[in-house]
Design a protein around this motif. Structure first.
Motif, PDB file in Angstrom:
ATOM      1  N   THR A   2       0.825  -1.208   0.000  1.00 54.54           N
ATOM      2  CA  THR A   2       0.000   0.000   0.000  1.00 54.54           C
ATOM      3  C   THR A   2       0.858   1.257   0.000  1.00 54.54           C
ATOM      4  N   LEU A   3       1.988   1.184   0.690  1.00 53.80           N
ATOM      5  CA  LEU A   3       2.870   2.339   0.844  1.00 53.80           C
ATOM      6  C   LEU A   3       3.945   2.419  -0.229  1.00 53.80           C
ATOM      7  N   ALA A   4       3.789   1.655  -1.292  1.00 52.17           N
ATOM      8  CA  ALA A   4       4.759   1.711  -2.397  1.00 52.17           C
ATOM      9  C   ALA A   4       4.878   3.153  -2.886  1.00 52.17           C
ATOM     10  N   GLY A   5       6.108   3.593  -3.062  1.00 56.67           N
ATOM     11  CA  GLY A   5       6.345   4.984  -3.457  1.00 56.67           C
ATOM     12  C   GLY A   5       6.795   5.844  -2.303  1.00 56.67           C
ATOM     13  N   LEU A   6       6.553   5.401  -1.081  1.00 59.89           N
ATOM     14  CA  LEU A   6       7.035   6.131   0.085  1.00 59.89           C
ATOM     15  C   LEU A   6       8.514   5.798   0.283  1.00 59.89           C
ATOM     16  N   PRO A   7       9.392   6.788   0.314  1.00 56.61           N
ATOM     17  CA  PRO A   7      10.826   6.506   0.435  1.00 56.61           C
ATOM     18  C   PRO A   7      11.164   5.850   1.773  1.00 56.61           C
ATOM     19  N   GLU A   8      12.270   5.138   1.774  1.00 56.36           N
ATOM     20  CA  GLU A   8      12.813   4.631   3.028  1.00 56.36           C
ATOM     21  C   GLU A   8      13.543   5.769   3.750  1.00 56.36           C
ATOM     22  N   PRO A   9      13.598   5.764   5.083  1.00 54.57           N
ATOM     23  CA  PRO A   9      13.157   4.672   5.956  1.00 54.57           C
ATOM     24  C   PRO A   9      11.705   4.735   6.344  1.00 54.57           C
ATOM     25  N   TRP A  10      10.961   5.706   5.782  1.00 53.71           N
ATOM     26  CA  TRP A  10       9.572   5.898   6.203  1.00 53.71           C
ATOM     27  C   TRP A  10       8.674   4.726   5.826  1.00 53.71           C
ATOM     28  N   ARG A  11       8.925   4.124   4.655  1.00 55.23           N
ATOM     29  CA  ARG A  11       8.043   3.039   4.224  1.00 55.23           C
ATOM     30  C   ARG A  11       8.063   1.874   5.208  1.00 55.23           C
ATOM     31  N   THR A  12       9.246   1.413   5.553  1.00 53.77           N
ATOM     32  CA  THR A  12       9.349   0.290   6.485  1.00 53.77           C
ATOM     33  C   THR A  12       8.821   0.670   7.866  1.00 53.77           C
ATOM     34  N   ALA A  13       9.186   1.867   8.335  1.00 53.14           N
ATOM     35  CA  ALA A  13       8.738   2.304   9.657  1.00 53.14           C
ATOM     36  C   ALA A  13       7.215   2.398   9.722  1.00 53.14           C
ATOM     37  N   ALA A  14       6.597   2.976   8.686  1.00 56.55           N
ATOM     38  CA  ALA A  14       5.141   3.119   8.675  1.00 56.55           C
ATOM     39  C   ALA A  14       4.452   1.770   8.559  1.00 56.55           C
ATOM     40  N   ALA A  15       4.983   0.885   7.705  1.00 56.40           N
ATOM     41  CA  ALA A  15       4.381  -0.442   7.530  1.00 56.40           C
ATOM     42  C   ALA A  15       4.468  -1.242   8.817  1.00 56.40           C
ATOM     43  N   ASP A  16       5.618  -1.232   9.457  1.00 58.30           N
ATOM     44  CA  ASP A  16       5.793  -1.987  10.705  1.00 58.30           C
ATOM     45  C   ASP A  16       4.864  -1.461  11.800  1.00 58.30           C
ATOM     46  N   ALA A  17       4.767  -0.140  11.925  1.00 57.62           N
ATOM     47  CA  ALA A  17       3.946   0.451  12.982  1.00 57.62           C
ATOM     48  C   ALA A  17       2.453   0.284  12.722  1.00 57.62           C
ATOM     49  N   SER A  18       2.085   0.023  11.467  1.00 57.04           N
ATOM     50  CA  SER A  18       0.672  -0.100  11.091  1.00 57.04           C
ATOM     51  C   SER A  18       0.201  -1.545  11.015  1.00 57.04           C
ATOM     52  N   SER A  19       1.100  -2.502  11.260  1.00 62.47           N
ATOM     53  CA  SER A  19       0.745  -3.909  11.021  1.00 62.47           C
ATOM     54  C   SER A  19       0.885  -4.792  12.252  1.00 62.47           C
ATOM     55  N   THR A  20       1.057  -4.199  13.419  1.00 63.37           N
ATOM     56  CA  THR A  20       1.086  -4.991  14.648  1.00 63.37           C
ATOM     57  C   THR A  20      -0.333  -5.452  14.985  1.00 63.37           C
ATOM     58  N   ILE A  21      -0.434  -6.381  15.920  1.00 62.65           N
ATOM     59  CA  ILE A  21      -1.754  -6.842  16.355  1.00 62.65           C
ATOM     60  C   ILE A  21      -2.523  -5.683  16.985  1.00 62.65           C
ATOM     61  N   ASP A  22      -1.842  -4.858  17.783  1.00 63.10           N
ATOM     62  CA  ASP A  22      -2.516  -3.695  18.387  1.00 63.10           C
ATOM     63  C   ASP A  22      -3.000  -2.719  17.317  1.00 63.10           C
ATOM     64  N   ALA A  23      -2.190  -2.502  16.285  1.00 62.28           N
ATOM     65  CA  ALA A  23      -2.600  -1.594  15.206  1.00 62.28           C
ATOM     66  C   ALA A  23      -3.800  -2.155  14.454  1.00 62.28           C
ATOM     67  N   ALA A  24      -3.819  -3.468  14.241  1.00 64.29           N
ATOM     68  CA  ALA A  24      -4.945  -4.092  13.552  1.00 64.29           C
ATOM     69  C   ALA A  24      -6.234  -3.913  14.347  1.00 64.29           C
ATOM     70  N   HIS A  25      -6.152  -4.083  15.664  1.00 62.59           N
ATOM     71  CA  HIS A  25      -7.336  -3.881  16.505  1.00 62.59           C
ATOM     72  C   HIS A  25      -7.757  -2.410  16.492  1.00 62.59           C
ATOM     73  N   ALA A  26      -6.778  -1.502  16.475  1.00 60.53           N
ATOM     74  CA  ALA A  26      -7.097  -0.073  16.425  1.00 60.53           C
ATOM     75  C   ALA A  26      -7.820   0.271  15.133  1.00 60.53           C
ATOM     76  N   ALA A  27      -7.303  -0.227  14.011  1.00 62.12           N
ATOM     77  CA  ALA A  27      -7.928   0.051  12.720  1.00 62.12           C
ATOM     78  C   ALA A  27      -9.342  -0.527  12.667  1.00 62.12           C
ATOM     79  N   ALA A  28      -9.517  -1.742  13.167  1.00 63.93           N
ATOM     80  CA  ALA A  28     -10.846  -2.365  13.164  1.00 63.93           C
ATOM     81  C   ALA A  28     -11.820  -1.567  14.017  1.00 63.93           C
TER      82      ALA A  28
END
Length: 283
Positions: A171-197
């Motif tokens: 989803t974040l393709a095009g976002l430069p590093e290190p932001w892409r990895t940092a944003a993906a990791d912070a948005s894909s934890t179990i807590d983040a998934a529950h927050a999004a839901a």
């Protein structure tokens, strides 16, 4: 974030901690509110550009990244706005610009109205391809309700199986590093998934409330930035959303800007445009 960014935590009234990332200097403050399902780290390129001319803060909503996980309580628009207010009130400023992307648009509009009613309106509000109540059918139709319910149910197990992170990176393709990895990791934890839901469950009701009682932004400079690029798959939806943005512009007496090279993810595809429009509200 950039090396110049400063990480700190803001405590909410109920004792939760929200992770903020600030950079730049000066008396003027720009606060960036993310869309649903994403850590505020994806604002990185926009924040780096704004920081050249003003102080700028992004943050992670409850459950994302380093912020306290969501509680069983509500994550409706009013709750999200109250958390954003805690961020804003923790920062000294002379003038304030609120920038909201996607679901962040309604959040910053609600806070702008609250601050205005209290006698301290922001200098400006920038709505970046915001979720718009004038296209309510895109969010509250039976098909969309079913789709959102399925998405919300799938996100936590996908996070547990570590399958959500690759989807986020895509989803974040095009976002430069290190932001892409940092944003993906912070948005894909179990807590983040529950927050999004939890946030997703409140979208239909939030859209209805915005439609029935839109936030009062009279006297506040507003710019609406709308994605102008579509694909064969989303062309009909994109046309409907741009039309809704134009309706909002008319209702608010706002400035309308089309991001010609972008679809929905304007902060990633045209960060220079977002930064320029945010700073223009301080000029």
């Amino acid at each position: 974030m950039t090396p110049a960014a400063t990480d700190r935590f803001v405590k909410t009234a109920d004792g939760r901690l929200l992770h903020t990332m600030s950079s730049g200097e000066g008396d003027d403050l720009v606060v960036l509110e993310a869309g649903l399902g994403m850590s505020g780290r994806y604002w990185g390129p926009v924040q780096a550009l704004i920081a050249r001319a003003a102080r700028v803060v992004s943050y992670e909503r409850a459950g994302y990244g380093s912020s306290t996980p969501v509680s069983p309580g509500s994550r409706d628009l009013a709750s999200l706005m109250t958390d954003l207010q805690a961020i804003v009130e923790s920062e000294p400023r002379r003038r304030l610009v609120l920038v909201g992307h996607s679901w962040g648009g309604p959040i910053v509009r609600m806070l702008a109205a609250r601050l205005s009613a209290a006698g301290s309106p922001p200098a400006g509000v920038l709505l970046v391809d915001q979720s718009d109540e004038h296209a309510a059918d895109l969010y509250v139709s039976p098909v969309m309700r079913w789709s959102s319910a399925v998405q919300g149910a799938l996100m936590p197990p996908l996070a547990r199986m570590r399958l959500l992170a690759p989807l986020m990176r895509s989803t974040l393709a095009g976002l430069p590093e290190p932001w892409r990895t940092a944003a993906a990791d912070a948005s894909s934890t179990i807590d983040a998934a529950h927050a999004a839901a939890a946030e997703l469950r409140h979208v239909p009701d939030g859209i209805h409330r915005l439609h029935d009682a839109p936030p009062e932004l009279a006297g506040i400079a507003v710019t609406v930035l709308s994605g102008g690029r579509s694909t064969l798959v989303d062309r009909r939806m994109r046309t409907r959303l741009v039309a809704a943005h134009r309706t909002t512009v008319h209702a608010l007496g706002a400035r309308f800007v089309v991001a010609e090279r972008s679809g929905h993810l304007i902060p990633i595809t045209q960060p220079d445009l977002v930064a320029a429009e945010a700073l223009a509200l301080l000029s």
